[in-house]
Design a protein around this motif. Structure first.
Motif, mmCIF file in Angstrom:
data_model
loop_
_atom_site.group_PDB
_atom_site.id
_atom_site.type_symbol
_atom_site.label_atom_id
_atom_site.label_comp_id
_atom_site.label_asym_id
_atom_site.label_seq_id
_atom_site.Cartn_x
_atom_site.Cartn_y
_atom_site.Cartn_z
ATOM 1 N N ASN A 438 19.378 52.058 35.772
ATOM 2 C CA ASN A 438 19.792 52.500 34.451
ATOM 3 C C ASN A 438 18.908 53.656 33.988
ATOM 4 O OD1 ASN A 438 21.531 50.350 34.539
ATOM 5 N ND2 ASN A 438 20.419 49.096 33.052
ATOM 6 N N GLU A 439 19.511 54.620 33.312
ATOM 7 C CA GLU A 439 18.747 55.735 32.767
ATOM 8 C C GLU A 439 19.151 55.960 31.313
ATOM 9 O OE1 GLU A 439 16.247 57.250 33.977
ATOM 10 O OE2 GLU A 439 16.325 56.715 36.108
ATOM 11 N N PHE A 440 18.162 56.437 30.517
ATOM 12 C CA PHE A 440 18.380 56.619 29.086
ATOM 13 C C PHE A 440 17.814 57.959 28.636
ATOM 14 C CE2 PHE A 440 17.934 52.150 30.024
ATOM 15 C CZ PHE A 440 18.937 51.529 29.302
ATOM 16 N N THR A 442 16.578 59.413 25.148
ATOM 17 C CA THR A 442 16.244 58.799 23.858
ATOM 18 C C THR A 442 15.818 59.845 22.841
ATOM 19 O OG1 THR A 442 13.906 58.460 24.364
ATOM 20 C CG2 THR A 442 15.435 56.743 25.066
ATOM 21 N N GLN A 468 22.009 52.806 22.766
ATOM 22 C CA GLN A 468 20.919 51.944 22.316
ATOM 23 C C GLN A 468 20.552 52.286 20.882
ATOM 24 O OE1 GLN A 468 20.861 49.753 25.570
ATOM 25 N NE2 GLN A 468 19.212 49.418 24.081
ATOM 26 N N GLU A 479 13.701 50.997 31.900
ATOM 27 C CA GLU A 479 14.611 50.299 31.003
ATOM 28 C C GLU A 479 14.247 50.497 29.530
ATOM 29 O OE1 GLU A 479 17.343 48.838 31.267
ATOM 30 O OE2 GLU A 479 17.598 48.239 33.352
ATOM 31 N N GLN A 484 22.550 47.309 22.005
ATOM 32 C CA GLN A 484 23.366 48.330 22.657
ATOM 33 C C GLN A 484 24.821 48.191 22.229
ATOM 34 O OE1 GLN A 484 25.130 48.594 26.937
ATOM 35 N NE2 GLN A 484 23.064 49.450 27.101
ATOM 36 N N GLU A 500 20.152 44.439 25.208
ATOM 37 C CA GLU A 500 19.634 44.979 26.468
ATOM 38 C C GLU A 500 18.195 44.531 26.704
ATOM 39 O OE1 GLU A 500 19.840 47.714 29.870
ATOM 40 O OE2 GLU A 500 21.399 46.962 28.529
ATOM 41 N N GLN A 564 22.861 55.881 27.286
ATOM 42 C CA GLN A 564 22.688 55.283 28.613
ATOM 43 C C GLN A 564 23.756 55.738 29.594
ATOM 44 O OE1 GLN A 564 24.237 51.409 29.541
ATOM 45 N NE2 GLN A 564 22.238 50.639 30.187
ATOM 46 N N HIS A 566 24.666 53.689 33.190
ATOM 47 C CA HIS A 566 24.282 52.467 33.900
ATOM 48 C C HIS A 566 24.230 52.703 35.406
ATOM 49 C CE1 HIS A 566 24.262 48.189 34.962
ATOM 50 N NE2 HIS A 566 24.032 47.921 33.688
#
Length: 583
Positions: A438-440, A442, A468, A479, A484, A500, A564, A566
């Motif tokens: 998973n990458e975010f 922010t 998120q 993470e 979410q 999450e 996000q 996934h």
């Protein structure tokens, strides 16, 4: 929310009509408007209408529904301003509905006055029963053995009304005492049997009430019997329906009888099902009964009939929903305004939604969300012009901020080999290769209470992503932890609230029928998140899918926002037009 069984039936346009209008219809519309708005300034005008036997029911209904019991002084004063029996009886009923102990002496004087019309004395006994204080019930008990049968019967009714009050307040001994007083007085055989049945029910004997009440129905199948059943069962409703023909339900009196009976039932959904089956050839009376009942369960049946009925039924159901007097109808109105197949009804329902928006004291963040929902759905300038000034005023109080400039990642942080800006949108992931974790992306800024609106879409055979909020990055990990707003390329999780990396479960899911109605695969979808204290609401294309109340005080109410993509097969999640309003 406060609901009342004597809601006015409103089948007309939404308009405030001055008292000076000569037409009876205009006066009734004036009363309807008072019910909808709760405008205490019109109490005196309503008091004048109380003295007109044609307007008495409408006027006292409006007075009962004024906020902070503002109608009570007018109702009390009206007792001394008229001698018309039906008007007096109606005023007494309203004072009883309000459980107004202050009026007990005045009601007692009317009861003791042998010159009072029989219907007035009977209404006084029932009102005193509804008030259900020690003083009021002492007067009622004194008439259980009155020489006049009508007064004995009214006194028994008063004791039954008091028993219902005590049942709702969980005062079991007082409830039993009311039934026992009727039984001891031997008012008449059917009435005493009902008292005995209710006593048996309170004692936990489940068979006796059904058998006894069924026998009563066979002896006296009329309203004077069923109206005395404190807690009717589905079988009681069936027995009532046996005394009627479907065409009888065209009568407003029968509709009110049925509404009163169903309101006292615990199994209200089953009651609606039985009424709908009985009136299958003409469902218009079911619409009107549901409207008269004015409870949350009514909204379910009204929504169904607004979609599935014939044009007459759709027309009546959408009118009832559009004029519904409580705020909880708003999500349903927007849902129907988006998805109803008939344009004229979509417009009517949207106008009902705008009415709620304009007339209820709604928190500013939620009011902004409602304004944006209207502007996104409205197809005509008339409806847009109704909310544009409201939104402009709200934006002056709490300005909206753009979180994404459409060009680069200013204000954001994350892996720029995973996320990129493409044609004014943030795009995460790739359609060329799978993603291992998973990458975010922010925000650098943190947010607490806010209203966030953006557009999102996801493509890929098994695409999975989300937004998120009130979240944190987990140290030394890819993470995030927090709430979410979920979304998937198959549509199955749009509008669902997931926790999450914390509780790792869906906190609330969106009804599948709503997802299917408002989400379009592969298209840009409006996603909105509203956080205000412990309350979290999610909206997909303007339709509310989640209303979640966080009961765990240890869960943070502030945090980062994150976009996000996934882990999984090739997929891309895209986000654009990202705006936030904070308190």
């Amino acid at each position: 929310m406060r609901y009342t069984i004597f809601l006015c039936v409103f089948w007309g346009i939404l308009a405030t009509v001055a008292w000076g209008d000569d037409s009876l219809h205009a006066q009734k519309q004036f009363c309807d408007e008072a019910v909808r708005t709760g405008n205490v300034a019109v109490a005196e005008e309503l008091g004048k209408m109380l003295l007109d036997v044609r307007m008495n029911t409408n006027a006292r209904t409006a007075l009962e529904n004024l906020p902070n019991a503002a109608g009570l002084p007018v109702l009390r004063a009206a007792l001394g301003k008229t001698s018309e029996p039906n008007c007096l009886a109606g005023i007494l009923q309203s004072l009883g509905n309000q459980r107004d102990a202050v009026s007990i002496p005045a009601i007692g004087e009317l009861l003791k006055n042998e010159a009072s019309a029989p219907c007035v004395r009977a209404a006084a006994l029932k009102a005193l029963g509804r008030i259900a204080t020690e003083d009021s019930l002492a007067q009622v008990k004194a008439f259980l053995k009155a020489p006049q049968q009508e007064l004995r019967q009214a006194a028994a009714d008063g004791m039954f009304f008091a028993a219902e009050v005590f049942r709702k307040e969980n005062q079991k001994e007082n409830e039993k005492g009311c039934y026992q007083a009727v039984l001891d007085a031997k008012v008449d055989e059917p009435t005493s049997r009902i008292a005995k049945a209710n006593l048996a029910s309170e004692a936990g004997i489940v068979l006796l009430p059904a058998v006894t009440l069924d026998a009563v129905w066979k002896e006296r199948p009329d309203a004077t019997v069923w109206d005395r059943i404190a807690a009717p069962t589905p079988q009681d409703l069936e027995n009532y329906l046996k005394t009627k023909k479907p065409e009888d339900f065209s009568s407003e009196e029968v509709q009110q009888e049925a509404a009163n009976l169903c309101l006292r039932m615990d199994a209200k959904e089953e009651a609606f099902a039985k009424l709908q089956a009985f009136c299958a050839q003409d469902l218009l009376p079911v619409v009107r009964i549901a409207n008269l009942m004015g409870i949350p369960e009514s909204l379910v049946i009204l929504e169904r009939l607004a979609r599935e009925g014939d044009d007459r039924v759709m027309d009546a159901a959408t009118q009832a929903l559009g004029a519904w007097p409580t705020y909880d109808v708003a999500p349903l109105l927007m849902r129907l305004a988006m998805t109803h197949p008939v344009e004229k009804y979509r417009i009517r329902l949207l106008r009902g939604y705008i009415r709620i928006l304009k007339r209820w004291d709604i928190a500013i963040l939620e009011k902004k969300q409602m304004c944006h929902a209207v502007l996104a759905v409205a197809t005509r300038a008339e409806e847009r012009e109704m909310v544009e000034p409201i939104l402009a005023s709200l934006n002056q109080s709490l300005p909206e901020k753009a979180l994404f400039n459409g060009k680069d990642f200013t204000g954001w942080e994350g892996r720029e080999d995973i996320f990129q800006v493409v044609e004014g949108a943030i795009v995460g992931g790739s359609m060329e290769k799978p993603l291992g974790q998973n990458e975010f992306l922010t925000t650098k800024e943190r947010f607490g209470d806010f209203y966030l609106r953006l557009e999102a879409k996801i493509v890929g055979e098994k695409g999975n992503a989300g937004i998120q909020f009130r979240s944190e990055r987990i140290p030394n990990n890819h993470e995030m932890i927090g709430y979410q707003a979920d979304m998937t390329s198959d549509g199955g999780y749009w509008g669902c609230l997931y926790d999450e990396s914390r509780r790792r479960k869906m906190l609330q899911t969106a009804p599948p029928e709503i997802q299917q109605a408002v989400w379009k695969p592969g298209e840009w979808t409006r996603y909105e998140i509203l956080c205000d204290g412990p309350i979290v609401k999610l909206f997909v294309n303007g339709v509310q899918t989640v209303e979640y109340s966080e009961l765990d005080d240890s869960i943070p109410k502030t945090g980062l926002l994150g976009l996000q993509i996934h882990a999984g097969p090739p997929a891309q999640s895209s986000y654009r037009n990202i705006f936030i309003t904070t308190k």
